[in-house]
Design a protein around this motif. Structure first.
Motif, PDB file in Angstrom:
ATOM      1  N   LEU A  52       0.899  -1.374   0.012  1.00 44.38           N
ATOM      2  CA  LEU A  52       0.115   0.226  -0.070  1.00 44.38           C
ATOM      3  C   LEU A  52       0.870   1.211  -0.062  1.00 44.38           C
ATOM      4  N   ARG A  53       2.021   1.150   0.695  1.00 42.73           N
ATOM      5  CA  ARG A  53       2.842   2.327   0.851  1.00 42.73           C
ATOM      6  C   ARG A  53       3.326   2.743  -0.467  1.00 42.73           C
ATOM      7  N   LYS A  54       3.685   1.717  -1.432  1.00 48.44           N
ATOM      8  CA  LYS A  54       4.065   1.920  -2.779  1.00 48.44           C
ATOM      9  C   LYS A  54       3.077   2.714  -3.667  1.00 48.44           C
ATOM     10  N   GLU A  55       1.962   2.838  -3.285  1.00 49.68           N
ATOM     11  CA  GLU A  55       0.574   3.295  -4.103  1.00 49.68           C
ATOM     12  C   GLU A  55       0.127   4.764  -3.663  1.00 49.68           C
ATOM     13  N   SER A 100      -1.941   4.634  -0.098  1.00 45.11           N
ATOM     14  CA  SER A 100      -1.313   5.097   0.966  1.00 45.11           C
ATOM     15  C   SER A 100      -1.723   6.567   1.610  1.00 45.11           C
ATOM     16  N   SER A 101      -2.102   7.447   1.069  1.00 45.13           N
ATOM     17  CA  SER A 101      -2.775   8.613   1.353  1.00 45.13           C
ATOM     18  C   SER A 101      -3.769   8.346   2.569  1.00 45.13           C
ATOM     19  N   ILE A 127      -4.172   6.125   4.722  1.00 42.45           N
ATOM     20  CA  ILE A 127      -4.105   5.425   5.797  1.00 42.45           C
ATOM     21  C   ILE A 127      -3.784   6.748   6.832  1.00 42.45           C
ATOM     22  N   TRP A 170      -0.277   3.900  10.376  1.00 44.02           N
ATOM     23  CA  TRP A 170       0.154   2.541  10.038  1.00 44.02           C
ATOM     24  C   TRP A 170       0.531   1.896  11.294  1.00 44.02           C
TER      25      TRP A 170
END
Length: 95
Positions: free
Chosen positions: A2-5, A9-10, A12, A15
């Motif tokens: 998810l962090r790569k997208e 990512s925005s 969340i 984390w």
């Protein structure tokens, strides 16, 4: 992943990192998690954790569902290691 997208990512807010329950935590938490485990023998809970759940709540949820099915099909009222072995066979290759 998810962090790569950025679009995902925005969304969340915070984390969270989850770790596996220790064997001691399993013995404290799992009997409270579901009535099926409330009167189970601590040795059977340890057996289930070491063979299938590995301190992971998602694994415990799956194992609980299959164990409930086994209890219903057999008419048993108590979890034991034979019943758990059948439930393990339903979990597939992830255990």
């Amino acid at each position: 992943m998810l962090r790569k997208e950025p679009m995902l990512s925005s969304r969340i807010f915070i984390w969270q990192h989850f770790t596996r329950l220790t064997p001691e935590e399993v013995q404290q938490v799992i009997p409270l998690y579901h009535p099926l485990w409330s009167d189970a023998d601590p040795d059977d809970i340890a057996f289930a954790d070491s063979r299938a759940a590995h301190g992971n709540f998602r694994n415990w949820a799956r194992l609980t569902a299959h164990t409930r099915t086994a209890l219903e099909r057999t008419g048993r009222t108590q979890v034991d290691q034979d019943l758990l072995r059948w439930a393990f066979s339903r979990l597939g290759s992830t255990v």
